[in-house]
Design an enzyme around this catalytic site. Structure first.
Site, short mmCIF file in Angstrom:
data_model
loop_
_atom_site.label_atom_id
_atom_site.label_comp_id
_atom_site.label_asym_id
_atom_site.label_seq_id
_atom_site.Cartn_x
_atom_site.Cartn_y
_atom_site.Cartn_z
N GLY A 523 0.78 -1.22 0.00
CA GLY A 523 0.00 0.00 0.00
C GLY A 523 0.82 1.27 0.00
O GLY A 523 0.63 2.15 -0.85
N ARG A 627 13.36 3.20 1.07
CA ARG A 627 13.21 4.47 1.79
C ARG A 627 12.03 4.40 2.74
O ARG A 627 10.92 4.00 2.34
CB ARG A 627 13.03 5.60 0.78
CG ARG A 627 12.70 6.95 1.38
CD ARG A 627 12.69 8.01 0.31
NE ARG A 627 14.06 8.38 -0.06
CZ ARG A 627 14.39 8.86 -1.26
NH1 ARG A 627 13.47 8.99 -2.21
NH2 ARG A 627 15.64 9.19 -1.52
N ASN A 630 7.92 7.58 6.56
CA ASN A 630 7.69 8.20 7.88
C ASN A 630 8.21 7.25 8.94
O ASN A 630 7.53 6.28 9.30
CB ASN A 630 6.20 8.48 8.08
CG ASN A 630 5.92 9.25 9.38
OD1 ASN A 630 6.75 9.30 10.29
ND2 ASN A 630 4.75 9.86 9.46
N GLN A 637 4.16 0.46 12.98
CA GLN A 637 3.72 -0.72 12.24
C GLN A 637 4.55 -1.94 12.60
O GLN A 637 4.03 -3.04 12.80
CB GLN A 637 3.84 -0.47 10.74
CG GLN A 637 2.74 0.37 10.14
CD GLN A 637 2.70 0.21 8.63
OE1 GLN A 637 2.45 -0.87 8.12
NE2 GLN A 637 2.95 1.29 7.92
N VAL A 702 6.89 -2.28 4.71
CA VAL A 702 7.60 -2.74 5.90
C VAL A 702 6.67 -3.35 6.95
O VAL A 702 7.12 -4.05 7.84
CB VAL A 702 8.40 -1.56 6.53
CG1 VAL A 702 7.48 -0.59 7.26
CG2 VAL A 702 9.49 -2.06 7.45
N GLY A 703 5.36 -3.13 6.84
CA GLY A 703 4.44 -3.53 7.90
C GLY A 703 4.33 -5.02 8.11
O GLY A 703 4.01 -5.47 9.22
N GLU A 704 4.57 -5.82 7.07
CA GLU A 704 4.50 -7.28 7.22
C GLU A 704 5.88 -7.89 7.46
O GLU A 704 6.00 -8.94 8.07
CB GLU A 704 3.83 -7.89 5.99
CG GLU A 704 2.38 -7.45 5.87
CD GLU A 704 1.65 -8.05 4.68
OE1 GLU A 704 2.32 -8.47 3.72
OE2 GLU A 704 0.41 -8.09 4.71
#
Length: 744
Positions: A523, A627, A630, A637, A702-704
């Site tokens: 996303g 990159r 944020n 996350q 990066v969240g998973e």
């Protein structure tokens, strides 16, 4: 905008707004209760009635009859809808949508327990619930299939490339695994299990539906607006143009809300029948049994290595279950790419089960797959007499092991492991298990690699500039609690040279350009790349309006500069609003380069020598994921993902009742998740990285990644603390209590 060559220098590289830690711009709305979630659109849908979904009381069978007389006579009842009413209501043939494995409204066949069979609409929630309990359904029960181990005995291979050289469809080979494994001086042959998991998000599945003539507005909790919008139109048999599909705020999804679900369909049907807006929220038991879950797996891993630790043979086979026409849990995904090895075999089997639908849950495939693979890597390191980190470093690869001509665009796994080890104090780890005590606690450290692929997806946006210099972004992207509003605002602010406060972000509406949506760790990178593309067009319009050369123009500090000429950005829209729309589309770079994210998880646990209870003393995640747009929201996350990994390791398990085919611990009281007392300290480190092969943002998800490998790191730490190896998740105290070292 077509992205088919690596990104060169661009305005994002300034990183005056992007790459900086910013508070989430939606934070104040959420903390003060002003952010309207799906069930809370009271102003837009006044006088809403309440719908209660009636779920099947059997897991497999046929409906003999439905008696609605008592329910219809109950106080406050406005309407009742079942599958047999659809022709009368004019919705056309009701069937499966594009993404769902089973029908969202069952009948006459029942496919699984709690499949929706009816909706009762009443003036109040209590009246709807009471009347729903009066719906009498007579079933002809059939024998169901609920035992995964039994079903896998005859389950066929599925998936795979079926390329020449494969033994069968669903089995992928490189080299000659069997010969290499038999010849290896050091081998491991082990089996691992992971259970069914529930998404257990805070916000339930909920929708409000309102009809105006033949046009429908639906406020719902959904991660993918375009998918849900199209699927609802197909399900109801009406044009998409007749439906407004909105999901501005989502209180957690984890993949469970990727697709259209029962609450949305039943709210639409109930509202049409009642002639007024209807709101539907699924109960926790309904969420566990009516919606989707992460399927259980049975995994078999074999590794052969030379005495110096070089892997010469690696095989990973996995089996899972789902409804007919379902898909396997792709737990072998990471094994295709993570470590070197000349001789390789991966395979999957899919058993047909009559349990509720198995489908995507945060990091599908890699999350359960690495729970097994990364224990196996530790077990193999022990057999070799090697440090677990040294063994992983020894078998690093900079190319796709199955396609050696394709390099990874970025791969900093070794750096994640080695720098993480230094920061965590890995050198203090005692290799001999059960050798460190702190009072009554057995203390151990564990490590695991982290891996998750990056996916490119087309994503669009529309950007507006008004006469006050305010930039407004519109895209159907969703924010599922991950910070989409903020990173999209950062992107627009960087591109247009304005402060974050001068950007307005509007999300989650089917009237906006189609984005990548929120899921699969795709996303953030794709949605911001779509905003980037739209801003490039807006910058061109601004330059043209001001009479500047668009090839030589800078946007900064709210001003537009070209050579020795400068003007306020707002001046470009003084004669009227400027509007630009575009989307990011991808060429074949991902065929030339393998796009993946990497990391390392470090865990220190304490296991109570008397009770076997496990507590997480310290956790560290080191991530290399392009990159970081944020760092503040990305850190949140990853911490959330780490916490979910602890749950998978220690407590989360949907318990199957093999007699009746349902998940019995179907609420947040009995489906346990971690709490603050379980984890004392968590930290996250992001390595500096900009992947120019990924997109113009040079960013990846990066969240998973923050979840993949955590369960194994916990399991490895428990083994280091106790000397007891548990291969069946979750690692509850009953699985190692009797084997713990004697208490002195």
């Amino acid at each position: 905008m077509k992205f088919d060559t690596p990104a060169g220098p661009n305005p994002i590289d300034r990183m005056t707004v992007v790459g900086r830690a910013h508070d989430r711009i939606d934070g104040p709305l959420k903390t003060t209760g002003h952010a309207p979630y799906a069930y809370e659109h009271h102003r837009e849908a006044p006088n809403a009635a309440y719908g209660q979904v009636v779920g099947a009381a059997v897991a497999k069978g046929m409906i003999r009859s439905i008696d609605l007389d008592e329910a219809r006579a109950a106080p406050g009842v406005l309407a009742i809808v079942t599958a047999t009413d659809l022709a009368k209501l004019g919705f056309g043939k009701f069937g499966k949508g594009k993404f769902n494995t089973v029908k969202l409204l069952g009948g006459p066949a029942v496919d699984h327990y709690h499949q929706a069979l009816a909706i009762v609409v009443a003036e109040t929630f209590e009246q709807a619930r009471a009347a729903a309990n009066l719906v009498r359904i007579d079933y002809a029960r059939s024998q169901g299939r609920f035992d995964l181990d039994e079903a896998l005995k005859t389950a066929p291979l599925t998936g795979g490339s079926s390329d020449e050289g494969s033994a069968a469809p669903g089995m992928d080979r490189v080299g000659d695994f069997e010969t290499a494994f038999a010849a290896a001086p050091v081998t491991l042959d082990a089996r691992y299990t992971t259970p069914d998991h529930s998404h257990a998000m805070m916000e339930p599945f909920a929708s409000i539906a309102s009809w105006t003539g033949d046009e429908l507005t639906l406020w719902t909790s959904n991660q993918m607006i375009a998918w849900g919008h199209g699927d609802l139109a197909r399900t109801l048999g009406i044009p998409k143009e007749k439906i407004s599909f909105q999901s501005a705020y989502v209180g957690g999804g984890f993949g469970g809300k990727l697709f259209l679900r029962t609450d949305a369909v039943m709210a639409a049907l109930g509202a049409k029948a009642a002639g007024r807006p209807v709101k539907v929220a699924l109960s926790r038991p309904m969420i566990a049994n009516n919606t989707t879950h992460r399927p259980a797996t049975r995994q078999h891993i074999r590794i052969g290595a030379a005495k110096d630790g070089t892997i010469t043979a690696i095989a990973h086979e996995s089996g899972s279950g789902d409804q007919p026409n379902g898909s396997p849990e792709t737990a072998v995904n990471q094994t295709k790419l993570l470590y070197a090895g000349a001789n390789r075999l991966t395979a999957m089997r899919l058993a047909v089960l009559d349990l509720p639908e198995g489908n995507a849950m945060r990091a599908p495939g890699e999350a359960p797959g690495m729970m097994a693979l990364e224990i196996a890597m530790d077990e193999m390191a022990e057999k070799l007499g090697m440090d677990p980190i040294a063994f992983r470093v020894k078998n690093d690869t900079q190319v796709d092991p199955e396609k050696p001509t394709r390099r990874f665009s970025q791969r900093q796994l070794v750096r994640c492991l080695t720098e993480g080890a230094e920061q965590f104090g890995w050198s203090r780890r005692q290799a001999k298990p059960a050798s460190v005590r702190d009072g009554r606690w057995l203390v151990g450290m564990g490590v695991a690699s982290a891996f998750r692929n990056h996916m490119n997806m087309t994503s669009g946006a529309r950007v507006r500039l008004d006469g006050k210099g305010v930039v407004t972004v519109e895209t159907d992207m969703t924010d599922i609690g991950t910070g989409s509003y903020t990173i999209i605002a950062q992107t627009a602010a960087e591109m247009m040279g304005v402060p974050l406060e001068a950007v307005v972000v509007r999300l989650g509406n089917s009237a906006y350009p189609v984005s990548a949506g929120s899921g699969g760790q795709f996303g953030a990178a794709n949605a911001t790349a779509g905003v980037y593309a739209a801003c490039v067009k807006l910058r061109e319009q601004v330059a043209q309006r001001l009479g500047y050369n668009s090839a030589d123009v800078a946007f900064a500090g709210g001003k537009v500069t070209s050579g020795n000429r400068s003007a306020d950005l707002a001046q470009a829209a003084s004669a009227g609003e400027l509007v630009a729309q575009d989307k990011i589309e991808f060429g074949d770079l991902e065929k030339q380069w393998q796009l993946s994210t990497f990391g390392a998880h470090f865990v220190e646990v304490g296991v109570d020598a008397y009770t076997g209870a496990t507590r997480l003393r310290r956790m560290l995640a080191v991530c290399a994921a392009g990159r970081i747009i944020n760092p503040k929201s990305a850190r949140s996350q990853v911490i959330g993902a780490m916490t979910m990994g602890v749950g998978s390791a220690l407590m989360e398990e949907l318990a199957v009742d093999p007699r009746f085919g349902l998940f019995v611990n179907h609420d947040l009281a009995t489906y346990e998740v971690p709490v603050h007392a379980d984890i004392l300290h968590q930290e996250v480190v992001f390595l500096e990285e900009a992947d120019d092969k990924a997109n113009p943002m040079k960013a990846k998800g990066v969240g998973e990644l923050g979840l993949c490998g955590v369960g194994a790191a916990v399991a490895n730490a428990i083994y280091n603390a106790t000397g007891v190896r548990v291969r069946d998740y979750p690692i509850t105290l009953d699985k190692h209590l009797e084997k713990l070292p004697a208490v002195a």
